[in-house]
Design a protein around this motif. Structure first.
Motif, mmCIF file in Angstrom:
data_model
loop_
_atom_site.group_PDB
_atom_site.id
_atom_site.type_symbol
_atom_site.label_atom_id
_atom_site.label_comp_id
_atom_site.label_asym_id
_atom_site.label_seq_id
_atom_site.Cartn_x
_atom_site.Cartn_y
_atom_site.Cartn_z
ATOM 1 N N VAL A 122 0.825 -1.202 0.000
ATOM 2 C CA VAL A 122 0.000 0.000 0.000
ATOM 3 C C VAL A 122 0.867 1.262 0.000
ATOM 4 N N ASN A 123 1.943 1.238 0.779
ATOM 5 C CA ASN A 123 2.799 2.419 0.898
ATOM 6 C C ASN A 123 4.265 1.988 0.860
ATOM 7 N N PRO A 124 4.783 1.672 -0.314
ATOM 8 C CA PRO A 124 6.163 1.166 -0.403
ATOM 9 C C PRO A 124 7.224 2.207 -0.054
ATOM 10 N N LEU A 125 6.873 3.486 -0.089
ATOM 11 C CA LEU A 125 7.859 4.530 0.187
ATOM 12 C C LEU A 125 8.073 4.760 1.670
ATOM 13 N N ASP A 126 7.216 4.187 2.501
ATOM 14 C CA ASP A 126 7.355 4.364 3.950
ATOM 15 C C ASP A 126 7.286 2.988 4.621
ATOM 16 N N PRO A 127 8.404 2.264 4.616
ATOM 17 C CA PRO A 127 8.379 0.881 5.115
ATOM 18 C C PRO A 127 8.576 0.742 6.619
ATOM 19 N N GLU A 128 8.622 1.866 7.353
ATOM 20 C CA GLU A 128 8.989 1.791 8.773
ATOM 21 C C GLU A 128 8.018 0.923 9.570
ATOM 22 N N GLU A 129 6.709 1.169 9.453
ATOM 23 C CA GLU A 129 5.736 0.369 10.204
ATOM 24 C C GLU A 129 5.734 -1.075 9.732
ATOM 25 N N ALA A 130 5.873 -1.271 8.426
ATOM 26 C CA ALA A 130 5.905 -2.637 7.887
ATOM 27 C C ALA A 130 7.087 -3.410 8.453
ATOM 28 N N VAL A 131 8.243 -2.764 8.524
ATOM 29 C CA VAL A 131 9.429 -3.425 9.067
ATOM 30 C C VAL A 131 9.219 -3.781 10.533
ATOM 31 N N LYS A 132 8.524 -2.922 11.270
ATOM 32 C CA LYS A 132 8.260 -3.191 12.687
ATOM 33 C C LYS A 132 7.473 -4.494 12.853
ATOM 34 N N TRP A 133 6.414 -4.665 12.053
ATOM 35 C CA TRP A 133 5.595 -5.879 12.179
ATOM 36 C C TRP A 133 6.317 -7.101 11.628
ATOM 37 N N LEU A 134 7.073 -6.924 10.558
ATOM 38 C CA LEU A 134 7.834 -8.049 10.017
ATOM 39 C C LEU A 134 8.903 -8.506 11.001
ATOM 40 N N TYR A 135 9.483 -7.565 11.708
ATOM 41 C CA TYR A 135 10.506 -7.932 12.696
ATOM 42 C C TYR A 135 9.886 -8.746 13.841
ATOM 43 N N LYS A 136 8.700 -8.332 14.303
ATOM 44 C CA LYS A 136 8.040 -9.078 15.376
ATOM 45 C C LYS A 136 7.731 -10.504 14.938
ATOM 46 N N ALA A 137 7.218 -10.649 13.720
ATOM 47 C CA ALA A 137 6.919 -12.003 13.222
ATOM 48 C C ALA A 137 8.197 -12.798 13.014
ATOM 49 N N SER A 138 9.259 -12.157 12.584
ATOM 50 C CA SER A 138 10.528 -12.842 12.349
ATOM 51 C C SER A 138 11.117 -13.363 13.645
ATOM 52 N N VAL A 139 11.066 -12.549 14.691
ATOM 53 C CA VAL A 139 11.573 -12.983 15.991
ATOM 54 C C VAL A 139 10.774 -14.180 16.504
ATOM 55 N N ALA A 140 9.482 -14.235 16.156
ATOM 56 C CA ALA A 140 8.634 -15.355 16.565
ATOM 57 C C ALA A 140 8.882 -16.613 15.734
ATOM 58 N N GLY A 141 9.727 -16.517 14.693
ATOM 59 C CA GLY A 141 10.092 -17.695 13.914
ATOM 60 C C GLY A 141 9.321 -17.879 12.635
ATOM 61 N N HIS A 142 8.582 -16.884 12.185
ATOM 62 C CA HIS A 142 7.811 -16.990 10.937
ATOM 63 C C HIS A 142 8.769 -16.831 9.754
ATOM 64 N N VAL A 143 8.978 -17.898 8.986
ATOM 65 C CA VAL A 143 10.031 -17.885 7.964
ATOM 66 C C VAL A 143 9.719 -16.942 6.812
ATOM 67 N N ARG A 144 8.449 -16.835 6.429
ATOM 68 C CA ARG A 144 8.124 -15.901 5.343
ATOM 69 C C ARG A 144 8.402 -14.466 5.770
ATOM 70 N N ALA A 145 8.070 -14.156 7.018
ATOM 71 C CA ALA A 145 8.361 -12.817 7.530
ATOM 72 C C ALA A 145 9.864 -12.569 7.559
ATOM 73 N N GLN A 146 10.642 -13.579 7.921
ATOM 74 C CA GLN A 146 12.089 -13.433 7.938
ATOM 75 C C GLN A 146 12.623 -13.110 6.541
ATOM 76 N N TYR A 147 12.088 -13.796 5.533
ATOM 77 C CA TYR A 147 12.528 -13.521 4.161
ATOM 78 C C TYR A 147 12.108 -12.118 3.721
ATOM 79 N N GLN A 148 10.842 -11.754 4.003
ATOM 80 C CA GLN A 148 10.351 -10.435 3.596
ATOM 81 C C GLN A 148 11.098 -9.318 4.316
ATOM 82 N N LEU A 149 11.435 -9.547 5.580
ATOM 83 C CA LEU A 149 12.210 -8.558 6.318
ATOM 84 C C LEU A 149 13.586 -8.380 5.690
ATOM 85 N N ALA A 150 14.256 -9.488 5.380
ATOM 86 C CA ALA A 150 15.575 -9.415 4.738
ATOM 87 C C ALA A 150 15.484 -8.723 3.388
ATOM 88 N N LEU A 151 14.438 -9.045 2.627
ATOM 89 C CA LEU A 151 14.259 -8.438 1.303
ATOM 90 C C LEU A 151 14.039 -6.937 1.423
#
Length: 374
Positions: free
Chosen positions: A214-243
């Motif tokens: 929805v808002n690719p130019l402002d990824p700050e909030e998206a990164v916050k949620w992806l990081y939380k899911a990544s720490v919980a072990g969600h592999v897709r979130a880990q990949y999307q966070l790295a990407l």
């Protein structure tokens, strides 16, 4: 020294009686014979004695006044006669439902069933979540046309929403996904956000990905949620966070952090992360350069059906002189749509005998993709 039976009996008769009557367990006041008695611990006690410290009891209802009870001879086991100790019921079903959701909203069907067996009050408290599991199951049946019902997305969405209304984050995520596929992005994001705030890793991952779209130019909030899911072990979130971190520019870009999450997702079985991890090892971006580890992760991605990895691995095998295996992976890549694999494969085939070519094609036709997490 040998003793006969009569001698041994005589020997026992002269032993001190105290030496033969020693007790293993220390004496207790409750037993006259000095032996400790073991009884099963009650799994549930309707009343328990606790100190008059409401703040230390997570299930204390501050709106109810605790009144002391007079202990009787039949309740000595459950309530002390001390003046500063009181009894009250622990009824989990009386907890506010938002507290129940913070504890159990992310539970799967098996977790809900197991938790409902703990005690009657938990069973009563989790009744809405058990109902949501029924609606979730029917929603999946209507969505995929399984279980003897025809595919009906409208009924599937209705079932998911009923499950979401009862607090299941699994139903929230499925309802949000259907809304997103229907083009109703705001409704989808709203359900993703509700599931994410309740701690559901899939909801956090989907919310992060949706916000990026929805808002690719402002990824700050998206990164916050992806990081939380990544720490919980969600592999897709880990990949999307790295990407997302990999695509970022400026001083906040961190290649080591990017490579770390690629590697985490690869170790979790995410195929695209395996390919990117191989590239990081190959060029030394964020990870120490290692051609052996690069080949290892490239082969893992190729064996799980990643077409570019099959092309890269085939070229690597060709340069190492392993023509048979090179042809197999190049043919797989060509069939998956990698056009550059055709000319290289044809050159190698011209250098092989008819028997070897036929055997290579047989290996390709019998090849099966290894399982992965996506």
């Amino acid at each position: 020294l040998s003793l006969s039976t009569s001698d041994f009996s005589l020997f026992l008769a002269f032993l001190p009686s105290t030496g033969m009557n020693q007790k293993t367990w220390p004496p207790t006041k409750s037993n006259s014979d000095g032996l400790r008695r073991f009884t099963a611990f009650p799994f549930i006690r309707k009343q328990t004695h606790l100190q008059n410290r409401p703040s230390e009891n997570p299930f204390f209802n501050h709106s109810k006044k605790i009144t002391p009870t007079t202990p009787s001879s039949s309740s000595n086991s459950s309530c002390s006669s001390s003046s500063n100790q009181y009894c009250y019921n622990q009824d989990f079903s009386q907890l506010p439902y938002d507290i129940i959701l913070k504890i159990a909203a992310t539970f799967s069907l098996s977790n809900v069933r197991a938790s409902s067996l703990v005690c009657k009050s938990w069973c009563d408290a989790l009744r809405p979540l058990r109902e949501s599991m029924v609606f979730l199951r029917w929603g999946k049946r209507f969505k995929h046309g399984r279980g003897g019902v025809k595919r009906n997305l409208s009924k599937a969405l209705d079932s998911f929403l009923k499950g979401a209304a009862r607090g299941s984050t699994l139903a929230m995520v499925d309802a949000g996904l259907l809304y997103w596929e229907m083009g109703k992005r705001e409704e989808g994001i709203g359900l993703y956000r509700k599931a994410a705030e309740l701690g559901d890793p899939a909801g956090q991952c989907n919310l992060g990905i949706s916000l990026l779209q929805v808002n690719p130019l402002d990824p700050e909030e998206a990164v916050k949620w992806l990081y939380k899911a990544s720490v919980a072990g969600h592999v897709r979130a880990q990949y999307q966070l790295a990407l997302t971190l990999h695509k970022s520019h400026g001083p906040k870009r961190n290649l080591q952090e990017t490579a770390k999450w690629y590697l985490r997702a690869a170790e979790g079985g995410y195929v695209r992360a395996m390919y990117n991890t191989a590239l990081c090892y190959s060029v030394g971006e964020g990870l120490m350069q290692s051609h052996e580890l690069a080949k290892k992760w490239m082969k893992r991605a190729a064996d799980r059906g990643h077409s570019k990895a099959q092309l890269e691995h085939g070229l690597s095998l060709s340069s190492d002189g392993e023509r048979m295996q090179a042809v197999v992976y190049l043919e797989l890549a060509a069939r998956a749509g990698e056009a550059t694999a055709h000319p290289v494969k044809n050159v190698i085939l011209q250098q092989m005998s008819t028997f070897s070519r036929d055997h290579a094609m047989l290996l390709v036709n019998s090849w099966r993709t290894l399982p992965s997490s996506h």
